[in-house]
Design an enzyme around this catalytic site. Structure first.
Site, PDB file in Angstrom:
ATOM      1  N   GLU A   9     -25.417  -2.459   2.449  1.00 49.66           N
ATOM      2  CA  GLU A   9     -26.775  -1.906   2.495  1.00 49.66           C
ATOM      3  C   GLU A   9     -27.319  -2.006   3.926  1.00 49.66           C
ATOM      4  O   GLU A   9     -27.024  -2.955   4.649  1.00 49.66           O
ATOM      5  CB  GLU A   9     -27.663  -2.698   1.528  1.00 49.66           C
ATOM      6  CG  GLU A   9     -29.103  -2.239   1.483  1.00 49.66           C
ATOM      7  CD  GLU A   9     -29.981  -3.137   0.618  1.00 49.66           C
ATOM      8  OE1 GLU A   9     -31.037  -2.666   0.175  1.00 49.66           O
ATOM      9  OE2 GLU A   9     -29.615  -4.314   0.390  1.00 49.66           O
TER      10      GLU A   9
ATOM     11  N   LYS B 148     -32.849   4.455  -2.917  1.00 52.21           N
ATOM     12  CA  LYS B 148     -32.928   3.244  -3.735  1.00 52.21           C
ATOM     13  C   LYS B 148     -34.093   3.329  -4.718  1.00 52.21           C
ATOM     14  O   LYS B 148     -35.237   3.576  -4.338  1.00 52.21           O
ATOM     15  CB  LYS B 148     -33.094   2.024  -2.824  1.00 52.21           C
ATOM     16  CG  LYS B 148     -32.991   0.680  -3.515  1.00 52.21           C
ATOM     17  CD  LYS B 148     -33.071  -0.439  -2.472  1.00 52.21           C
ATOM     18  CE  LYS B 148     -32.904  -1.809  -3.088  1.00 52.21           C
ATOM     19  NZ  LYS B 148     -33.019  -2.870  -2.043  1.00 52.21           N
TER      20      LYS B 148
ATOM     21  N   CYS C 282     -28.156  -2.559  -4.054  1.00 55.03           N
ATOM     22  CA  CYS C 282     -28.646  -3.940  -4.130  1.00 55.03           C
ATOM     23  C   CYS C 282     -29.469  -4.256  -5.391  1.00 55.03           C
ATOM     24  O   CYS C 282     -28.917  -4.445  -6.459  1.00 55.03           O
ATOM     25  CB  CYS C 282     -29.440  -4.257  -2.862  1.00 55.03           C
ATOM     26  SG  CYS C 282     -29.548  -6.026  -2.489  1.00 55.03           S
TER      27      CYS C 282
END
Length: 256
Positions: A42, A108, A142
């Site tokens: 990430e 995300k 994540c």
């Protein structure tokens, strides 16, 4: 589906120094011999820090061009997330770069509020599914790992990829959740994390890992290194036929 060769690039990230990080990853990736897919952590150009927006990439800019050059060099897809700015809006964006220069993007969905990420970035609104050598692949970032509904296999993917800056303090969660996502979704799972220390002196142990559809550990490491594995299409298909739990999954629809 053909077998898929995947290389996980587990490295340190220098805070807020994109060019240094690009150079570092280039050097590390020189050791790759043959692969189909290269996975970076990430925000690999900046690290996960509050000031990363100051070094945001433009769409099609330096980091995109670097990813394309690396994809061409290695004749492989390369993916990882970047801080990207569009207009006045910032995203933690995963880029799926192909050797031919075309790319797909995923923003995300779940922003890590405990570090204020939700105040700095816009939330993504859609999942991305991509294809490589017949594999249906779901790329995620994540904190998305904590939310099983977003990761749910709706009989639409064979491999889930999570890229992360996941601190050692919560390594237990990272390791367990990656394994659980593989088991519950009858899919391969790849998780790529960074190593080293960040600007807040948080430690990252890596634990980049690959899990099979029964939750078996195929590879894992806490070292700064490349991890190369081959994912076997026939094994995935055989397991799903022998243990077809997906046929009994509850059906639902996501509303946004």
């Amino acid at each position: 589906m053909e077998n898929l060769k995947v290389t996980l690039v587990q490295q340190t990230i220098t805070p807020n120094d994109p060019q240094k990080n690009l150079d570092h990853f280039s050097q590390a990736m020189n050791a790759i011999s043959s692969t189909d897919l290269i996975v970076l952590p990430e925000v690999f150009t900046t690290g996960f820090c509050a000031s990363a927006r100051n070094y945001a990439e433009a769409v099609g800019g330096r980091a995109y061009q670097w990813m394309h050059a690396q994809a061409v060099k290695h004749q492989a897809v390369i993916t990882g997330s970047l801080v990207v700015k569009e207009g006045d809006i910032y995203f933690n964006r995963m880029v799926w770069m192909r050797p031919d220069g075309t790319y797909a993007e995923y923003d995300k969905r779940h922003l890590f509020r405990m570090a204020g990420e939700h105040t700095r970035y816009a939330m993504g609104s859609r999942r991305l599914l991509v294809e490589l050598k017949g594999w249906r692949i779901l790329p995620l970032i994540c904190y998305d790992l904590r939310f099983p509904v977003w990761s749910r296999n709706r009989n639409d993917y064979d491999l889930a990829i999570y890229v992360a800056n996941w601190p050692s303090a919560r390594a237990l969660h990272w390791n367990r959740l990656l394994q659980v996502r593989a088991i519950e979704n009858l899919s391969y799972v790849v998780g790529v994390n960074r190593v080293g220390m960040d600007e807040a002196e948080q430690h990252y142990a890596g634990d980049s890992s690959v899990y099979g559809p029964a939750g078996e550990v195929i590879a894992t490491s806490q070292e700064s290194e490349l991890i190369s594995v081959e994912l076997y299409a026939e094994r995935l298909q055989e397991y799903r036929e022998k243990f077809p739990a997906h046929l009994d999954m509850d059906k639902f629809e996501l509303l946004f």
